[in-house]
Design an enzyme around this catalytic site. Structure first.
Site, mmCIF file in Angstrom:
data_model
loop_
_atom_site.group_PDB
_atom_site.id
_atom_site.type_symbol
_atom_site.label_atom_id
_atom_site.label_comp_id
_atom_site.label_asym_id
_atom_site.label_seq_id
_atom_site.Cartn_x
_atom_site.Cartn_y
_atom_site.Cartn_z
ATOM 1 N N THR A 1 1.540 6.224 1.794
ATOM 2 C CA THR A 1 0.658 5.665 0.788
ATOM 3 C C THR A 1 0.548 4.157 0.982
ATOM 4 O OG1 THR A 1 0.125 5.659 -1.580
ATOM 5 C CG2 THR A 1 2.456 5.417 -0.987
ATOM 6 N N GLY B 1 -18.494 2.958 -3.607
ATOM 7 C CA GLY B 1 -17.315 2.401 -2.959
ATOM 8 C C GLY B 1 -17.424 2.527 -1.451
ATOM 9 N N ALA B 2 -16.695 1.644 -0.744
ATOM 10 C CA ALA B 2 -16.689 1.699 0.720
ATOM 11 C C ALA B 2 -15.321 1.321 1.268
ATOM 12 C CB ALA B 2 -17.767 0.765 1.288
ATOM 13 N N LYS C 1 -1.182 3.065 5.300
ATOM 14 C CA LYS C 1 -1.991 4.145 5.871
ATOM 15 C C LYS C 1 -2.639 3.788 7.212
ATOM 16 C CE LYS C 1 -3.108 6.701 1.655
ATOM 17 N NZ LYS C 1 -4.188 7.336 0.863
ATOM 18 N N GLY D 1 -9.935 13.647 -11.298
ATOM 19 C CA GLY D 1 -9.355 12.956 -10.163
ATOM 20 C C GLY D 1 -8.050 13.539 -9.672
#
Length: 301
Positions: free
Chosen positions: A66, A143-144, A70, A266
């Site tokens: 995490t 988002g990107a 990553k 989510g």
């Protein structure tokens, strides 16, 4: 009960105190009666290489990865699968031991290979496909960043017809779109980018089938923030997935319910990315219901 034969799985990150993964994975391991334990490990960025070598030496069977490791962990691995390579991030590491000489491997890490995977996008797609087919649909993503990359690469490779990427930083959206086109040139889907403002979002959502918000908008403690102005920007034929899971009912999810849209919470992405990791490590089907109940419990849902 932990004993000398107990095998170890885990998650590495910095910080790590917030992780919900141990409850989910240990419930699954217990349900299958496996002599494994899943543990969190606090690993600083400068010790990441030592961590991977130490995990080999100790015979650890698998790790989740995490924030913030990553991307950086990739250079410490022997191999990564094609999806993780395209995304440029790994959230799951499989340790592959020489079964004929496993005891010596556990002593010194010799003849142990590591392979990285990214199961985040898989988790998102599986959660959505519980409610609807993705095939031939128009999908809009806000988002990107890292989460958007994982979701976009997986969903673009899942038979959709059109993908719209909206981000406040248009150059990041363009970079993601370019990477998708280069790596998935044979897929032949229509990819568009737009600045993330309310007018552009409303226009894109008007004919979208699926809307995925990968931004942290609405995450605790800023629970009143939302990526849409009101339910009027949504419609009842739209499926809305907010990957934020604290709180479960984000402001976006509440607006989606007011619009009579289908919703995907989510936590489902968190659940299914973990289930896929579990199955990579153990080579068997995970007890999804048990793991979901454990996750909901630790989330206080």
């Amino acid at each position: 009960m932990v004993d000398g034969k107990t095998k170890i799985l885990g998650v590495i990150g910095d910080p790590i105190e917030h992780t919900f993964s141990p409850a989910m994975h240990n419930a699954g391991l217990n349900e299958l009666g496996l002599n494994y334990i899943y543990l969190p490990f606090h690993v600083k960025e400068e010790r990441l290489g030592e961590c991977i070598q130490g995990a080999k030496a100790m015979g650890i069977k698998g790790l989740n990865v995490t924030i913030p490791h990553k991307s950086n962990v990739i250079k410490h691995l022997d191999d990564i699968d094609s999806v993780a390579s395209m995304i440029g991030a790994v959230n799951t590491i499989q340790f592959i031991y020489d079964e004929d000489n496993e005891s010596s491997n556990q002593d010194n890490g010799i003849n142990v290979r590591t392979k990285g995977f990214n199961t985040d996008g898989y988790g998102c797609v599986r959660a959505i496909e519980e409610k609807t087919s993705i095939k031939d649909k128009k999908v809009s993503i806000t988002g990107a960043g890292g989460a958007a990359r994982a979701v976009a690469f997986q969903i673009a490779n899942s038979g959709i017809d059109e993908l719209s990427i909206l981000n406040r930083n248009l150059s990041k959206a363009q970079s993601l779109a370019n990477d998708l086109k280069i790596n998935l040139e044979s897929i032949g889907i229509d990819i568009s980018i737009n600045a993330y403002d309310l007018e552009e979002l409303k226009r894109e959502l008007s004919d979208s089938d699926i809307f995925i918000d990968t931004t942290p908008i609405g995450m605790y403690p800023n629970v009143d923030d939302k990526p849409v102005a009101s339910a009027d920007m949504l419609h009842e034929d739209l499926l809305v997935n907010d990957i934020v899971y604290t709180p479960m009912k984000t402001s976006l999810i509440r607006e989606a319910e007011l619009a009579n849209a289908e919703v995907v919470y989510g936590y489902k992405m968190l659940l299914y990315q973990g289930i896929r990791s579990f199955e990579i490590w153990l080579g068997r089907e995970a007890p999804a219901d048990v793991m979901e109940n454990a996750l909901l419990d630790v989330l206080g849902i």
